[in-house]
Design a protein around this motif. Structure first.
Motif, PDB file in Angstrom:
ATOM      1  N   LEU A  43     -22.724  -7.808  29.549  1.00 30.92           N
ATOM      2  CA  LEU A  43     -23.372  -7.690  28.246  1.00 30.92           C
ATOM      3  C   LEU A  43     -22.373  -7.687  27.094  1.00 30.92           C
ATOM      4  O   LEU A  43     -22.776  -7.643  25.928  1.00 30.92           O
ATOM      5  N   HIS A  71     -26.108 -13.292  32.921  1.00 31.09           N
ATOM      6  CA  HIS A  71     -26.297 -13.071  31.490  1.00 31.09           C
ATOM      7  C   HIS A  71     -27.783 -12.987  31.197  1.00 31.09           C
ATOM      8  O   HIS A  71     -28.621 -13.390  32.000  1.00 31.09           O
ATOM      9  N   MET A  72     -28.113 -12.468  30.020  1.00 22.86           N
ATOM     10  CA  MET A  72     -29.508 -12.234  29.672  1.00 22.86           C
ATOM     11  C   MET A  72     -30.175 -13.528  29.217  1.00 22.86           C
ATOM     12  O   MET A  72     -29.621 -14.281  28.408  1.00 22.86           O
ATOM     13  N   HIS A  75     -31.453 -13.237  25.276  1.00 18.83           N
ATOM     14  CA  HIS A  75     -30.457 -12.983  24.225  1.00 18.83           C
ATOM     15  C   HIS A  75     -29.510 -14.164  24.120  1.00 18.83           C
ATOM     16  O   HIS A  75     -29.046 -14.695  25.135  1.00 18.83           O
ATOM     17  N   SER A  77     -25.918 -15.443  23.256  1.00 23.79           N
ATOM     18  CA  SER A  77     -24.541 -14.963  23.116  1.00 23.79           C
ATOM     19  C   SER A  77     -23.790 -15.827  22.110  1.00 23.79           C
ATOM     20  O   SER A  77     -23.709 -17.045  22.265  1.00 23.79           O
ATOM     21  N   ALA A 108     -22.116  -2.644  25.876  1.00 21.03           N
ATOM     22  CA  ALA A 108     -22.506  -3.603  24.847  1.00 21.03           C
ATOM     23  C   ALA A 108     -22.381  -2.911  23.490  1.00 21.03           C
ATOM     24  O   ALA A 108     -22.709  -1.732  23.374  1.00 21.03           O
ATOM     25  N   LEU A 124     -33.735  -6.026  30.509  1.00 21.65           N
ATOM     26  CA  LEU A 124     -32.797  -5.101  31.149  1.00 21.65           C
ATOM     27  C   LEU A 124     -33.539  -4.053  31.971  1.00 21.65           C
ATOM     28  O   LEU A 124     -33.116  -3.708  33.082  1.00 21.65           O
TER      29      LEU A 124
END
Length: 314
Positions: A43, A71-72, A75, A77, A108, A124
């Protein structure tokens, strides 16, 4: 034994220069060894730096370790290229059918936000719930530790009067706990955060055990079923990480104090000394050995390696 990461991953060159034993998929497949499969939910904004920091520690044990980075999906990055994520990372939807021996959820820089206001909080939460029966042991770091305490145990965070930044002294509550086996009675660790968690609420919770604390408050917390390990600081940090963060915050015009107990003679022109390296290696070694390797079931059909796609697959 080595860590197994893709040949093209930038962290590989850094680790090889440090003489960390790194192996690729082709060589790993020739060894008759049951490797550990570790999932890292990264994160942090500067993902490549965090990759090196964690891989350095995971590659310093006698165990062969397969790494999958996550990775999300919810979201975007900003500090890492789309190419890097496509080459070396997976999303939760592509791994949730698999089982992993261990998992790391990083910190994060979003402590100013209530958990529910984080744009990937729902995703999450789903990952943390999934980990209960798909991962043998989960290590949560800094904000990741606060998120786990809040989601799993209902313990929230609170804002500090000023940023907690520096190298702080810690003690061990119980030397017989395997996670801190070999630790000195007093040891040092970096912290970098604007929030903390209540020692009293941790001590009162029937499912939690406070393993270590110090000048910066609670440091290592573990669930009594040993499933979740929460570390509120950053033992994985490089020697210069706090200096880089301090300079960054100054350039942003933030009212920030110099990291405590960090620069020799409090002189920013002097090179900081790393006083936490041995304990960082010990923490990750103990976690991999006692809470992952010793506890994970030997069932190859459930422990399927999630391969990161090679470039020509895109």
């Amino acid at each position: 034994m080595p860590i197994n990461i893709p040949k093209q991953m930038p962290a590989r060159e850094v680790l090889e220069k440090e003489k960390i034993f790194v192996m690729d998929e082709e060589r790993a497949s020739t060894q008759d060894i049951r490797p550990l499969n570790i999932l890292i939910l990264n994160l942090m904004p500067e993902k490549e730096k965090t990759e090196v920091q964690l891989l350095r520690l995971l590659g310093n044990t006698p165990l062969q370790v397969n790494i999958t980075f996550l990775h999300m999906e919810t979201h975007h990055s900003k500090n890492v290229s789309k190419w890097h994520l496509e080459q070396f990372y997976k999303t939760f939807s592509s791994v949730k059918k698999y089982y992993f021996d261990g998992m790391i959820i990083t910190g994060a820089p979003i402590e100013h936000l209530p958990f529910e206001k984080v744009n990937y909080w729902d995703e999450l939460k789903e990952i943390m719930d999934w980990s209960k029966d798909h991962v043998t042991s989960v290590m949560h770091i800094c904000w990741g530790a606060q998120a786990a305490l809040y989601h799993h145990y209902g313990i929230g965070k609170f804002e500090l009067p000023s940023k907690c930044s520096g190298i702080y002294k810690h003690t061990i509550a119980d030397q017989t706990v395997k996670l801190v086996r070999g630790f000195d009675e007093v040891y040092f660790a970096p912290h970098s955060r604007y929030t903390s968690v209540s020692r009293e609420k941790i001590m009162e919770h029937p499912e939690l055990k406070l393993l270590s604390e110090g000048e910066a408050g609670p440091f290592m917390i573990m669930s009594k079923d040993e499933k979740h390990i929460m570390v509120t600081g950053h033992l994985e940090y490089d020697t210069d990480t706090l200096a880089i963060e301090y300079e960054r915050d100054l350039k942003k015009g933030l009212d920030i104090q110099m990291p405590e107990n960090y620069f020799p003679n409090n002189d920013v022109n002097e090179q900081p000394l790393n006083t936490w390296r041995s304990h960082s290696h010990l923490l990750f070694s103990n976690w991999l050995n006692y809470y992952v390797y010793q506890e994970t079931p030997y069932e190859q059909d459930r422990k399927v390696k999630v391969d990161v796609p090679v470039p020509n697959e895109f």
